[in-house]
Design an enzyme around this catalytic site. Sequence first.
Site, PDB file in Angstrom:
ATOM      1  N   TYR A 162       7.399  -8.449 -16.119  1.00 56.03           N
ATOM      2  CA  TYR A 162       8.043  -9.450 -15.258  1.00 56.03           C
ATOM      3  C   TYR A 162       7.291  -9.534 -13.938  1.00 56.03           C
ATOM      4  CZ  TYR A 162      10.513  -5.188 -13.616  1.00 56.03           C
ATOM      5  OH  TYR A 162      10.832  -3.926 -13.174  1.00 56.03           O
ATOM      6  N   HIS A 189      11.860   4.186  -2.985  1.00 57.96           N
ATOM      7  CA  HIS A 189      11.569   3.548  -4.275  1.00 57.96           C
ATOM      8  C   HIS A 189      10.818   4.522  -5.191  1.00 57.96           C
ATOM      9  CE1 HIS A 189       9.717   0.690  -7.117  1.00 57.96           C
ATOM     10  NE2 HIS A 189       8.599   1.310  -6.851  1.00 57.96           N
ATOM     11  N   GLN A 202       4.478   2.784 -15.602  1.00 59.41           N
ATOM     12  CA  GLN A 202       4.438   1.469 -14.943  1.00 59.41           C
ATOM     13  C   GLN A 202       3.043   1.159 -14.474  1.00 59.41           C
ATOM     14  OE1 GLN A 202       4.241   3.756 -12.668  1.00 59.41           O
ATOM     15  NE2 GLN A 202       4.417   3.007 -10.584  1.00 59.41           N
ATOM     16  N   SER A 240      14.554  -2.801  -3.748  1.00 61.14           N
ATOM     17  CA  SER A 240      14.880  -3.829  -4.749  1.00 61.14           C
ATOM     18  C   SER A 240      16.160  -4.569  -4.370  1.00 61.14           C
ATOM     19  CB  SER A 240      15.036  -3.210  -6.138  1.00 61.14           C
ATOM     20  OG  SER A 240      13.841  -2.590  -6.535  1.00 61.14           O
TER      21      SER A 240
HETATM   22  O1  76R Z   1       1.571   5.310  -4.737  1.00 64.66           O
HETATM   23  C1  76R Z   1       2.253   5.226  -5.752  1.00 64.66           C
HETATM   24  O2  76R Z   1       1.981   4.444  -6.697  1.00 64.66           O
HETATM   25  C2  76R Z   1       3.514   6.056  -5.883  1.00 64.66           C
HETATM   26  C3  76R Z   1       4.627   5.465  -5.144  1.00 64.66           C
HETATM   27  C4  76R Z   1       4.902   4.024  -5.592  1.00 64.66           C
HETATM   28  C5  76R Z   1       4.476   2.863  -4.951  1.00 64.66           C
HETATM   29  C6  76R Z   1       3.665   2.743  -3.683  1.00 64.66           C
HETATM   30  C7  76R Z   1       5.647   3.611  -6.749  1.00 64.66           C
HETATM   31  C8  76R Z   1       6.205   4.499  -7.676  1.00 64.66           C
HETATM   32  N1  76R Z   1       5.691   2.251  -6.796  1.00 64.66           N
HETATM   33  C9  76R Z   1       4.975   1.756  -5.739  1.00 64.66           C
HETATM   34  C10 76R Z   1       4.729   0.406  -5.426  1.00 64.66           C
HETATM   35 MN1  76R Z   1       6.778   1.095  -8.077  1.00 64.66          MN
HETATM   36  N2  76R Z   1       7.809  -0.015  -9.412  1.00 64.66           N
HETATM   37  C11 76R Z   1       8.134  -1.346  -9.258  1.00 64.66           C
HETATM   38  C12 76R Z   1       9.054  -1.715 -10.313  1.00 64.66           C
HETATM   39  O3  76R Z   1      12.341  -3.326 -11.139  1.00 64.66           O
HETATM   40  C13 76R Z   1      12.201  -3.156  -9.916  1.00 64.66           C
HETATM   41  O4  76R Z   1      13.188  -3.051  -9.134  1.00 64.66           O
HETATM   42  C14 76R Z   1      10.822  -3.107  -9.361  1.00 64.66           C
HETATM   43  C15 76R Z   1       9.718  -3.069 -10.412  1.00 64.66           C
HETATM   44  C16 76R Z   1       9.239  -0.601 -11.114  1.00 64.66           C
HETATM   45  C17 76R Z   1      10.127  -0.502 -12.327  1.00 64.66           C
HETATM   46  C18 76R Z   1       8.451   0.471 -10.525  1.00 64.66           C
HETATM   47  C19 76R Z   1       8.373   1.761 -11.053  1.00 64.66           C
HETATM   48  N3  76R Z   1       6.278  -0.590  -7.068  1.00 64.66           N
HETATM   49  C20 76R Z   1       5.364  -0.664  -6.056  1.00 64.66           C
HETATM   50  C21 76R Z   1       5.170  -2.054  -5.690  1.00 64.66           C
HETATM   51  C22 76R Z   1       4.170  -2.585  -4.659  1.00 64.66           C
HETATM   52  C23 76R Z   1       4.906  -2.706  -3.362  1.00 64.66           C
HETATM   53  C24 76R Z   1       4.054  -3.134  -2.201  1.00 64.66           C
HETATM   54  O5  76R Z   1       2.839  -2.859  -2.190  1.00 64.66           O
HETATM   55  O6  76R Z   1       4.649  -3.756  -1.290  1.00 64.66           O
HETATM   56  C25 76R Z   1       6.016  -2.797  -6.502  1.00 64.66           C
HETATM   57  C26 76R Z   1       6.187  -4.315  -6.535  1.00 64.66           C
HETATM   58  C27 76R Z   1       6.702  -1.861  -7.338  1.00 64.66           C
HETATM   59  C28 76R Z   1       7.655  -2.215  -8.265  1.00 64.66           C
HETATM   60  N4  76R Z   1       7.240   2.834  -9.120  1.00 64.66           N
HETATM   61  C29 76R Z   1       6.841   4.116  -8.829  1.00 64.66           C
HETATM   62  C30 76R Z   1       7.819   2.842 -10.384  1.00 64.66           C
HETATM   63  C31 76R Z   1       7.768   4.192 -10.894  1.00 64.66           C
HETATM   64  C32 76R Z   1       8.267   4.618 -12.281  1.00 64.66           C
HETATM   65  C33 76R Z   1       7.170   4.975  -9.930  1.00 64.66           C
HETATM   66  C34 76R Z   1       6.895   6.484  -9.983  1.00 64.66           C
HETATM   67  C35 76R Z   1       5.534   6.696 -10.541  1.00 64.66           C
HETATM   68  C36 76R Z   1       5.137   8.139 -10.510  1.00 64.66           C
HETATM   69  O7  76R Z   1       5.109   8.711  -9.398  1.00 64.66           O
HETATM   70  O8  76R Z   1       4.856   8.680 -11.585  1.00 64.66           O
END
Ligand code: 76R
Length: 267
Positions: A162, A189, A202, A240
């Site tokens: 999505y 988040h 993801q 979110s």
């Molecule tokens: O640096 C990293 O990647 C770790 C912290 C992290 C960031 C910065 C992280 C962890 N995410 C990041 C950025 Mn995410 N994420 C989503 C969705 O459904 C929703 O409500 C949102 C859709 C999911 C399901 C998800 C999962 N993340 C982001 C960003 C960019 C934001 C920006 O730059 O402004 C988006 C749009 C986004 C959305 N996120 C994680 C996950 C999961 C499972 C993690 C943990 C991953 C891990 O540490 O193993």
Amino acid sequence: MPTSPVTPSQGWGVVHLFFHIRRELLEDATTAAKDFVARLQAFDARDDYQVLAFSVLGQKADLGLMLLGPDLAELDQLSTELVASPLGAGLLPAASYVSLTELSEYTSTSDDESRRLVDEEGLAEGSPEHAAGVATFDERMAGYAQHRLHPRLPHRKVISFYPMSKRRSGADNWYALDFADRKRLMAGHARVGRGYRGRVLQLITGSVGLDDWEWGVTLLADDPKAIRDIVYDMRFDEVSARYGEFGPFVTGLVLEPADLLHHLGLL
Ligand code: 76R
């Protein structure tokens, strides 16, 4: 003349394609399907290129492809070749999405970890333990950055895709917040996300200026409930709840190309 390479200075290209299939438009479905499978397999066998193929659940589309790789011209080449191939006569475009792999500006840095080791683990700055802690962190994050920019996605049974954006309206304007506030919110988040480690993989790819939303979200899991759970849990997280805007969701069953064409009744 082959198209010259178009490689981003950082990250790879990602194209999600969704098609309906109209088999009555195909003259020889089996030959067309075999040719299609061979093209996907050849693309996937190339270093650094990958295609995930899936059967789309519901009626938004019949089949989906997620193409990844360093050169956008190669991704486009495959897309146009597939449409021009024998199976192409029966493929009707349903939707598409273009994005790039990216590093997040909110990822923890060496400085964050250095401070955390002092504040939370009680290690003295400059001590060998502190230096070792930072070095371990740096190594882990280098591997992590590599996975985000140059992913090789594992096969899981279910894919969810999505697009989403951060809200920019009235008091809820993500882009009007200070970096420190955004970073604090994103840490919340990430905490929710880490609770799903191992259950949901993801890949967040950036599409600001490239497609209609700001990110493409690709989730992979063996358990479809894990996908529902993570998206539900994240709805309660401020990022979110307050700032998330979501486009249409597509859910698919990931299959090897030959199994997919068989599943669709074409092989
Ligand atoms: O640096 C990293 O990647 C770790 C912290 C992290 C960031 C910065 C992280 C962890 N995410 C990041 C950025 Mn995410 N994420 C989503 C969705 O459904 C929703 O409500 C949102 C859709 C999911 C399901 C998800 C999962 N993340 C982001 C960003 C960019 C934001 C920006 O730059 O402004 C988006 C749009 C986004 C959305 N996120 C994680 C996950 C999961 C499972 C993690 C943990 C991953 C891990 O540490 O193993």
